[in-house]
Design an enzyme around this catalytic site. Structure first.
Site, PDB file in Angstrom:
ATOM      1  N   ARG B  78     -20.169  99.103  38.326  1.00  0.00           N
ATOM      2  CA  ARG B  78     -20.113 100.288  39.180  1.00  0.00           C
ATOM      3  C   ARG B  78     -21.079 101.372  38.667  1.00  0.00           C
ATOM      4  NH1 ARG B  78     -16.379  99.978  43.109  1.00  0.00           N
ATOM      5  NH2 ARG B  78     -14.744  98.401  42.891  1.00  0.00           N
ATOM      6  N   GLU B  79     -22.050 100.965  37.894  1.00  0.00           N
ATOM      7  CA  GLU B  79     -23.054 101.883  37.340  1.00  0.00           C
ATOM      8  C   GLU B  79     -23.727 102.678  38.450  1.00  0.00           C
ATOM      9  OE1 GLU B  79     -24.699 103.564  34.241  1.00  0.00           O
ATOM     10  OE2 GLU B  79     -23.862 101.576  33.822  1.00  0.00           O
ATOM     11  N   GLY B 116     -22.093  98.312  48.582  1.00  0.00           N
ATOM     12  CA  GLY B 116     -21.424  99.154  49.557  1.00  0.00           C
ATOM     13  C   GLY B 116     -22.056 100.539  49.638  1.00  0.00           C
ATOM     14  N   THR B 119     -23.804 101.854  46.456  1.00  0.00           N
ATOM     15  CA  THR B 119     -25.024 101.082  46.204  1.00  0.00           C
ATOM     16  C   THR B 119     -26.149 101.501  47.140  1.00  0.00           C
ATOM     17  OG1 THR B 119     -23.644  99.218  45.547  1.00  0.00           O
ATOM     18  CG2 THR B 119     -25.946  98.728  46.080  1.00  0.00           C
ATOM     19  N   THR B 139     -19.175  94.918  51.783  1.00  0.00           N
ATOM     20  CA  THR B 139     -17.921  95.545  51.374  1.00  0.00           C
ATOM     21  C   THR B 139     -16.765  94.955  52.158  1.00  0.00           C
ATOM     22  OG1 THR B 139     -16.549  97.528  51.440  1.00  0.00           O
ATOM     23  CG2 THR B 139     -18.407  97.471  52.940  1.00  0.00           C
ATOM     24  N   ASP B 141     -14.346  96.624  52.872  1.00  0.00           N
ATOM     25  CA  ASP B 141     -13.759  97.753  53.608  1.00  0.00           C
ATOM     26  C   ASP B 141     -14.363  97.941  54.989  1.00  0.00           C
ATOM     27  OD1 ASP B 141     -12.036  98.471  51.536  1.00  0.00           O
ATOM     28  OD2 ASP B 141     -13.600  99.604  50.525  1.00  0.00           O
ATOM     29  N   ARG B 279      11.057  96.907  50.741  1.00  0.00           N
ATOM     30  CA  ARG B 279      10.409  96.338  49.568  1.00  0.00           C
ATOM     31  C   ARG B 279       8.892  96.412  49.714  1.00  0.00           C
ATOM     32  NH1 ARG B 279      14.407  93.258  46.871  1.00  0.00           N
ATOM     33  NH2 ARG B 279      16.285  94.514  47.181  1.00  0.00           N
ATOM     34  N   LEU B 286      -6.510  90.436  45.069  1.00  0.00           N
ATOM     35  CA  LEU B 286      -6.567  89.182  45.818  1.00  0.00           C
ATOM     36  C   LEU B 286      -7.469  89.310  47.039  1.00  0.00           C
ATOM     37  CD1 LEU B 286      -2.812  88.135  45.725  1.00  0.00           C
ATOM     38  CD2 LEU B 286      -4.652  87.537  44.141  1.00  0.00           C
ATOM     39  N   GLN B 287      -7.620  90.544  47.533  1.00  0.00           N
ATOM     40  CA  GLN B 287      -8.412  90.765  48.750  1.00  0.00           C
ATOM     41  C   GLN B 287      -9.910  90.611  48.539  1.00  0.00           C
ATOM     42  OE1 GLN B 287      -6.535  94.412  50.938  1.00  0.00           O
ATOM     43  NE2 GLN B 287      -5.763  94.381  48.863  1.00  0.00           N
TER      44      GLN B 287
END
Lengths: 361, 361, 361, 361
Positions: B78-79, B116, B119, B139, B141, B279, B286-287
């Site tokens: 994530r630089e 993303g 970037t 991404t 997202d 709950r 996992l995504q």
């Protein structure tokens, strides 16, 4: 107090089953009943249910929990009521007259048909007979014109790609050519997309006649580059350069004399031309069954709700379509009797060639 | 005879990993090397590899067989080399200077960055520094502007929908409310699409502040209609009506004081408001892991090959994008520092409401 | 002519839901009704349905098509009618009296209970009260004594292994330690098997107290061998060497003060001891939901049909079990109040060590 | 200081590929190399690699990350060095002599062979020639004697069951009989287990000759009970009562004259006997490819590590086996030239009948 029914709507599913049919039925029903107060009557086994007036009222308990189910709760058939061109010249009532009769008996205001090219063609003809019809584009083949995508296609793509993934390990362990035949009689969307997704080395589609010499050269070049195996994805409707020159009748005859399906023939031709051991898998019905993938559920829900909105507006005689990310209604007559082939300059054709796939030419 | 190299191209992957990165790398490399005769140098762990000049030449053996692999063969980080606004005022060479130095040392003609929003923002700034950059929209997202879709999203959608499917059986067996928290800090694409695909009864996204009273009413109505369980899909960035009125700083503070993640809070609020046993499942990493679904492989391959074609044309300073089914290049500066939210009148919002989903408002 | 009913049999599912419950119900019903001519009454939501006499007769339409469905068509609850030791000393009828009353009212000849250790313990106590009970071993934890395997375990194993597979790509792309917490409060079967199946580098189970120094050393050795990432699988019931010395009460207190679940603590400890970036995924409810894998359907069908055969023979007071590939009935009292832990010399422990897994000791 | 090598061990995979081969190779290598300090040499493409002395030393980088991969990193072939009974009477060195020569040249102390019945038979003969051999039981058919289970079987079972699940939706939507042909020439384990797991209405295995009249009656009874579709699972080796009376030669001849595979014939027979529309799917190679399911990885890891332990002990001439949950070594000569059929009184046969499956008799 019971709300009065605003409209009575028939619904049916016709043609080969495809994942997402139930999601679309649910989308139509939820919107039509809960949002607009309509009554929805489900006709069983496609147009046959209309002809024979076999139906049931769809209540919430029927379409609850069906979103993720494959198949269709209404059943389907390949019944084509207009198949005889002179359908009303004989004696006794013909299929279309019976359909119109059923429509009237049930006091239908409108009818939603979920199906592929045959279904939409019939829907278009029924619209010309005066019925208020809305079509939904369903097919694993993705070959319906005027819409960017059909529901069912993404699930079939996923099944075919999973199968290609599985064949990779056998191909590499045995130094073999593995041929896989996927659906697509008239259009190569499924072979093209699954071929790219699965990393097929050769991908054959109906739109690009194949030359076995080109294929052999490509496979031999792979061998020289140290690749000891290859995957060949073949659409049901793939044809050779020679066959592509035949007229329709001669082609049909040639195919009837072919031993086994096209996948077997391509494997034999490869083996003869290269000496490489070749094996065949015909994917068949696995491509149309089972739970729809997430995207098909989303797409079918969108199409289903859009259809119900068009019912409410009285915007009949249309097929729901996705065009450039917009849900629109296109006239059924523009869809009837047409097939959406893969354009030979489609961006996926270019992508396939760029990643090094041989398309047979 | 060795062919002379036409161009030297750097490539890196940056930000959170997403399924399809390897497919895109393969697409770039196959086209750039085999079609155009370029040399491709892979920099390791995102911009960090550029800063520290850690790289390797990518040969066919490296990108063969990676199409279906999750993660990225180049590593990522994530630089953010521009994160300090006054980045060149200190002593010694700063990160951006080192990047430019690496670019020159390796005689790069161009650089492809896969990532993303962060970037792409960095890529845009590097373009302003004079580097020939092309970005690829990756991404899970789906929140990058100017493109209809990003690769990674469909795989995350599939994972989230599978999870919702699994929770259904527990929810129904125990008469419970099952809350599932999915990714999406700033945009609700994933919660909206997986919520519709999974048949979520309540779906919360950052774009629509939620009112717990509305949610409670919806769940209670379900109970009255005989539904004994419910599924609630919550985006990480979901917020209540009250929170939506806070300024950025106050919101951040409120969140820091929150016990557990938003999914837990929503579950507590539902339990308090309705008495229903609730709950929580937080889907988390996992995504973003695992083999990409077929569609992401196709999409990433298209983006990768398109990037290589733009490299060959010298069409720099752009991000590859899909707009209305066409692959285009959009100026990186139009993408930088922006987020693509779900428009509140998006057709999927309408679809969700039509099938009876409560969106919290 | 209606055949006379040979026996009337009650059936219920109790405790946490597990994949395979419906397959087992179908196995019991098909055999009991079609082969032996019994009548089967399904009680709803576990023992609560017996207490409150809430039931329905199970007809073929109810158990047709449920083989592949997750959850339980009968519903379940964690109701424990014997939980108060002096349960019949108060005023008014107590839970167990009500159960016996229901049993008589419905003229039951026998009762099948599907559940885990709590369920079997209750079943054993009801047998002592004179009811004709047969138990079926259901639990994703595989921790029931006297049987080699329980149904539900293989599905949970598959879900956990799939999750570990997904985490691998993120771990390797980011050079991280990924910690995944799987179910298993008292027994480590699931963490051990999924850890071996998923190639976990460290696997922690309740039966082997862990020493963070050993774990740190193992991870650092991996780093020295060039492995840039690691996967750590942690059972809910994992405990440190220090904790293993606490008595039950002190341990419980220590756990109540722990921030987050054990997975989070292990991640913090690893990060503190090694400096490696560590992230956590808690798999949670995903492990018990969804369609059962093929083996669980087979196993549950075997257990269900065996139970019906024992009903027909009047072979009551037993739990159906698989021992050395034979289906047998073991006395319920041998099963009650016991937990099947992983023996520290189990062949899977040896396998895990042989492939280089650190078990924390 | 380099540790001295304790033993030099050859390893090969032979026969059809099966999921779990790589997991087993990894299990052997990790244990043999890391625990016992052996050197492991991988021979390529089964016994052919031994004949031609084609091999490579297996280093950790080769068997790292292969646990979840389908196929075999060593390649495989169906080479049978003893196939000519008078194999050493000709001129020049014969295959077995070449194998012995390779064994000596490489200074092998021992050899591990992973394969099915053919592989084990060859291994047994090599043991008689004086080689120190240990066999591992690999086959998707589960038809190796002396072991309760083979690795590969559970993955094939999962693939076959998934396929049956998919066919269910098409069958029910079209009111059809769907016939699916699964592997199993000599033993019906796969058709029996997948048939029970998938809820097959008719399941045919080689061990129980089928009577088409019985099948027709069963399907017609289903129709009378309102079931509008059926699933028929057929093993490759299924045979009719009439065929079961033929001697081996006559049977072989009859099969050569059969049009298409047995699945097609059963479909035709059903259609002729009942008039029901019947369609066929031949599952083929999909059953042996792809990533192994969790259980096969676990099982293969156990077998692989056990083999290495036996190597270290010098416990040669055995096949690793699982018997009543214990890993044991059984003499290779007890395994050679034998097939493990499904006993007609096997508990799964009983289970199948109890849930109402027609087994063709």
């Amino acid at each position: 107090m019971q709300k009065s029914v605003t409209k009575i709507c028939g619904i049916l599913t016709s043609g080969g089953d495809a994942p997402g049919l139930n999601a679309a039925i649910r989308g139509v029903c939820r919107t039509a009943i809960d949002i607009y107060g309509m009554k929805v009557i489900g006709f069983e086994h496609g147009y046959r249910g209309l002809i024979e007036n076999k139906s049931r009222v769809l209540n919430p308990s029927e379409f609850s929990g069906i979103l993720a189910q494959g198949g269709t709760i209404l059943g389907t058939s390949r019944e084509k009521p207009f198949k005889d061109k002179n359908w009303c010249e004989g004696t006794g009532p013909c299929a279309v007259e019976m359909i119109i009769d059923t429509y009237k008996k049930n006091k239908l205001d409108c009818l939603v048909t979920l199906g592929g090219n045959g279904t939409n063609t019939t829907a278009s003809l029924l619209a010309k007979e005066g019925l208020n019809v809305i079509g939904l584009p369903k097919t694993i083949d993705n070959d319906i014109v005027e819409t960017d995508i059909t529901f069912g296609f993404h699930t079939a793509l996923t099944v075919a790609t999973d199968a290609i993934d599985r064949l990779h390990s056998t191909a590499s362990s045995h130094n073999r050519v593995m041929v896989i035949e996927v659906m697509g009689h008239k259009a190569g969307w499924l072979s093209l997309y699954s071929g790219v997704a699965g990393g097929g080395d050769v991908v054959l589609l109906p739109e690009i006649p194949y030359d076995i010499e080109s294929i052999a050269r490509h496979l031999e070049n792979r061998g020289r580059a140290g690749k000891t195996f290859s995957i060949v994805v073949v659409a049901e409707g793939a044809r050779s350069v020679e066959e592509s020159r035949l007229d329709k009748k001669a082609f049909k005859k040639a195919r009837e004399q072919m031993s086994g399906s096209i996948g077997y023939r391509v494997a034999r031709e490869i083996q003869d031309a290269t000496g490489l051991e070749s094996r065949v898998t015909v994917l068949g019905y696995l491509q149309r069954g089972g739970t729809p993938v997430a995207f098909d559920r989303v797409l079918a829900s969108q199409f289903g709700t859009a259809a119900a909105n068009m019912l409410a507006e009285g915007n009949y005689g249309k097929m729901v379509a996705l065009q450039d990310n917009r849900l629109v209604g296109v006239p059924l007559e523009n869809v009837a009797n047409r097939i959406k082939s893969v354009p030979v300059d489609h961006r996926m054709i270019e992508t396939a060639r760029d990643v090094g796939t041989c398309l047979g030419d």
